[in-house]
Motif scaffolding. Structure first.
Motif, short mmCIF file in Angstrom:
data_model
loop_
_atom_site.label_atom_id
_atom_site.label_comp_id
_atom_site.label_asym_id
_atom_site.label_seq_id
_atom_site.Cartn_x
_atom_site.Cartn_y
_atom_site.Cartn_z
N ILE A 291 0.86 -1.18 0.00
CA ILE A 291 0.00 0.00 0.00
C ILE A 291 0.90 1.24 0.00
O ILE A 291 1.88 1.30 0.75
CB ILE A 291 -0.91 0.03 1.25
N ARG A 292 0.59 2.19 -0.89
CA ARG A 292 1.37 3.43 -0.96
C ARG A 292 0.52 4.59 -0.47
O ARG A 292 -0.70 4.58 -0.63
CB ARG A 292 1.79 3.70 -2.41
N ALA A 311 7.06 3.86 14.82
CA ALA A 311 8.35 3.91 14.15
C ALA A 311 9.01 2.54 14.20
O ALA A 311 9.07 1.91 15.24
CB ALA A 311 9.24 4.93 14.84
N LEU A 312 9.45 2.04 13.05
CA LEU A 312 10.13 0.74 13.00
C LEU A 312 11.60 0.94 12.65
O LEU A 312 12.28 -0.01 12.29
CB LEU A 312 9.47 -0.17 11.96
N GLY A 313 12.08 2.16 12.69
CA GLY A 313 13.45 2.43 12.26
C GLY A 313 13.43 3.14 10.94
O GLY A 313 12.94 4.26 10.83
N SER A 314 13.92 2.45 9.89
CA SER A 314 13.96 3.11 8.59
C SER A 314 12.57 3.26 7.99
O SER A 314 12.36 4.02 7.07
CB SER A 314 14.84 2.30 7.63
N ARG A 315 11.62 2.48 8.56
CA ARG A 315 10.26 2.58 8.03
C ARG A 315 9.28 2.85 9.16
O ARG A 315 9.58 2.62 10.32
CB ARG A 315 9.90 1.27 7.32
N ASP A 316 8.12 3.35 8.80
CA ASP A 316 7.06 3.58 9.78
C ASP A 316 5.89 2.67 9.47
O ASP A 316 5.60 2.38 8.31
CB ASP A 316 6.58 5.03 9.72
N VAL A 331 5.44 2.52 5.35
CA VAL A 331 5.99 3.56 4.46
C VAL A 331 7.42 3.85 4.87
O VAL A 331 7.82 3.59 6.01
CB VAL A 331 5.17 4.87 4.53
N ASP A 332 8.18 4.39 3.96
CA ASP A 332 9.51 4.86 4.26
C ASP A 332 9.41 5.94 5.35
O ASP A 332 8.54 6.80 5.28
CB ASP A 332 10.15 5.44 2.99
N ALA A 333 10.28 5.89 6.34
CA ALA A 333 10.19 6.84 7.44
C ALA A 333 10.24 8.28 6.95
O ALA A 333 9.65 9.17 7.54
CB ALA A 333 11.31 6.57 8.45
#
Lengths: 373, 279
Positions: A291-292, A311-316, A331-333
């Motif tokens: 999903i974008r 927050a998962l680090g580099s991605r959210d 998504v990309d953070a």
């Protein structure tokens, strides 16, 4: 060594349903196979039957064409590492590793050589004289690994050996098990309920539920082409978004999917499956990664509100509400958004999944016909 | 947790009072055991005297106390040994295998410890008598007869205690050994028993104390040849008088090993309960 399970059935007396329900499985020589599933799915029982610690009610187990179904555990040439047991508490590390060798009455010199060699392999050669009290949990599990290796078994059985370790150690030992597998080129069968562990370790993942094999295949296959809704939901974190919906055939012969509050065009690859569908009820699935966040609405796009951001680090991980449905979106953070902000979700048609609402089986034609064995 | 000083003092006062109530007669009696016969029952009691061992000499040699001591040792050690040989494997089975009626069987075993000894004593007497008459097997007044009878109260205790020790160990311990080339029996002997060893010692000591102190079953089923020490204590209470000095001398001989074993048992129980298993 190739391990073959044929029509394996196990019932426990205090339960009315089978713990392992007539499963068929082939594990190729040198493969690292992971049995994956929630607790009570029969994965450990399956492993224990291969080890000879549980007796199957029916079915056969062969290792390299040798039928071992009726052999005692000690005669099966398998090794096992357990979750809640690692070291014999009355022996030091050295004696622990030597213990399986005493059973085959090796000479003292040979035992000594083997113990030291194997200890080096798992990096505990400096701990040989330590007692149980003087080793850490991770070191104790290395001792268990070493002990499983000394008799050069044909098949390694691992029953959640990393579950009792802390996260960092778990990742470290996981890598080491993978390395051991490559160095020994033996067959490994690994049981876990942790799908991430299964993904990183396995050449083949066998997903189980309620005593049945749901799907067996490569990690990629299991992740990208789940054969049913259970596998789709169980494999992958955060798990796949799954929504019930109804399909409608349009005049052009294409299908559209009615979901609560919005509808979507379905890719043509589902057409065969949908033509054979009884009724119109389906389960639609899409991974959070597929999903974008779109700038504006359009085809296969729906508007909602961001309710929570993790927050998962580099991605959210974003939880976006559309009507009364909460979507998980990765998504990309750097492209992340704020809580409360309106958003447009665009679904990647190539990464949609569709399952029959009754049988929960995938509606991709090639998969519905493919067996699970 | 910090206990306030006043509460601790109170606890000690209560404990010392209770201990004195229990220990005072034991102490007075033990002193009497060392009194010469003329002051056994002097009134008021004599507390200052020259201690003598004549009472011990009398009960030990004149009244053949050493024979009864030997009987007590043979019967106690024998019955504890038999109870362990039968009970430890049974306890292992109860801890590891679930079979039809296993729970009920465990409860029945504990019930054996609740019934008074006379309930089993008389049937045993009748059984032994019948065995003698019908099959010419004599068990009355024999060591095997008493050792078998004592199993009724020793075996349940061995099974219950040892089952607890076995159940605390992960089954994976034997299973690991079984996969590594041993039979279940081999795994039990080489892996499990060394771990539960402190538990076995604790169980043995506790059972020895029970067997050693046993009075009633011995009274019914033992005879001249197999009299135990507790039985002979009764012989110092005769119709006309009580031979206090001799009686307490016997009592001290009976108590001494129990006191020593209880001290050892305390240490063993602590060890037995903390095997040092990881996790």
């Amino acid at each position: 060594m190739k391990v073959v399970l044929k029509d394996l059935l196990k019932r426990f007396t205090n339960s009315d349903r089978a713990a392992v329900n007539t499963i068929n499985l082939v594990i190729e020589a040198g493969e690292l196979a992971v049995l994956l599933g929630p607790s009570g799915c029969g994965k450990t029982t399956t492993l224990r039957m291969i080890a000879g610690l549980e007796e199957p009610d029916s079915g056969r187990i062969t290792i390299n064409k040798r039928d071992i179904t009726d052999l005692a555990p000690k005669d099966r040439r398998v090794a096992m590492v357990f979750q809640n047991f690692s070291m014999y508490p009355t022996m030091n590390v050295y004696d622990n590793i030597a213990f399986p060798l005493h059973a085959i009455k090796l000479g003292r010199k040979e035992i000594d050589e083997t113990v030291r060699e194997v200890a080096r392999l798992v990096n505990i050669d400096h701990l040989l004289q330590r007692s149980v009290r003087q080793v850490s949990g991770g070191e104790a599990q290395r001792v268990a690994l070493a002990r499983s290796m000394v008799r050069r078994p044909e098949v390694f059985l691992m029953d959640e050996p990393l579950s009792n370790l802390d996260a960092k150690l778990r990742v470290q030992l996981r890598t080491e098990i993978k390395r051991l597998h490559q160095e020994t080129s033996a067959t490994f069968i690994f049981v876990t309920h942790d799908q991430e562990e299964a993904m990183t370790l396995g050449d083949k993942i066998i997903v189980m539920k309620d005593g049945d094999i749901q799907q067996a295949g490569t990690p990629h296959r299991v992740f990208f082409a789940p054969e049913n809704a259970f596998v789709a939901n169980f494999v992958g974190t955060p798990s796949m978004n799954l929504l019930p919906g109804a399909v409608q055939k349009t005049a052009s012969g294409a299908y559209r999917l009615q979901l609560p509050g919005f509808d979507l065009a379905l890719p043509a690859r589902f057409n065969d499956g949908l033509n054979n569908l009884r009724g119109d009820q389906v389960i639609w699935g899409i991974r959070p990664e597929a999903i974008r966040l779109a700038a504006e609405t359009g085809e296969n796009c729906v508007s909602g509100v961001v309710e929570l951001v993790e927050a998962l680090g580099s991605r959210d991980l974003i939880f976006a509400r559309v009507e009364d449905q909460l979507f998980r979106v990765i998504v990309d953070a750097l492209d992340s958004t704020a809580v409360g902000a309106p958003c447009h979700l665009r679904f990647d048609g190539a990464q949609m999944h569709l399952f029959d609402a009754d049988s929960e089986r995938s509606l991709l034609a090639e998969q519905t016909t493919a067996g699970t064995g | 947790m910090r206990v306030p000083k006043s509460e601790r003092i109170l606890a000690y006062v209560i404990l010392i009072t209770m201990a004195s109530l229990v220990l005072a007669p034991v102490l007075a009696g033990s002193i009497t055991a060392f009194k010469p016969q003329i002051i056994w029952v002097s009134s008021p009691p004599t507390w200052i005297f020259e201690p003598t061992l004549e009472n011990f000499e009398f009960v030990f040699f004149t009244r053949k106390g050493w024979l009864y001591l030997r009987n007590s040792l043979i019967i106690s050690i024998g019955s504890v040994a038999l109870a362990l040989i039968l009970g430890v494997p049974a306890a292992y089975a109860f801890a590891r295998f679930r079979f039809r009626g296993s729970k009920a069987l465990m409860q029945w075993l504990i019930s054996l410890r609740m019934i008074p000894p006379i309930v089993v004593g008389l049937p045993f007497y009748a059984m032994f008598l019948n065995l003698e008459r019908t099959f010419n097997i004599g068990l009355r007044d024999t060591y095997p007869g008493l050792i078998i009878t004592y199993q009724t109260f020793l075996l349940p205790l061995v099974i219950w205690m040892m089952r607890g020790y076995f159940a605390d160990l992960p089954a994976a311990m034997e299973e690991s050994a079984m996969v590594e080339g041993y039979t279940r029996l081999g795994a039990l002997l080489r892996v499990v028993l060394p771990v539960v060893w402190p538990g076995i010692v604790a169980t043995a000591i506790l059972n020895f104390i029970f067997a050693w102190n046993e009075f009633f079953l011995a009274l019914i089923l033992a005879g001249n040849r197999t009299s135990t020490l507790p039985m002979t204590a009764g012989t110092y209470i005769v119709r006309t008088r009580v031979e206090w000095g001799n009686l307490f001398a016997v009592n001290l001989i009976i108590m001494a090993p129990v006191i020593v074993l209880t001290i050892i048992l305390r240490q063993q129980l602590v060890k037995g309960l903390t095997f040092g298993i990881l996790e």
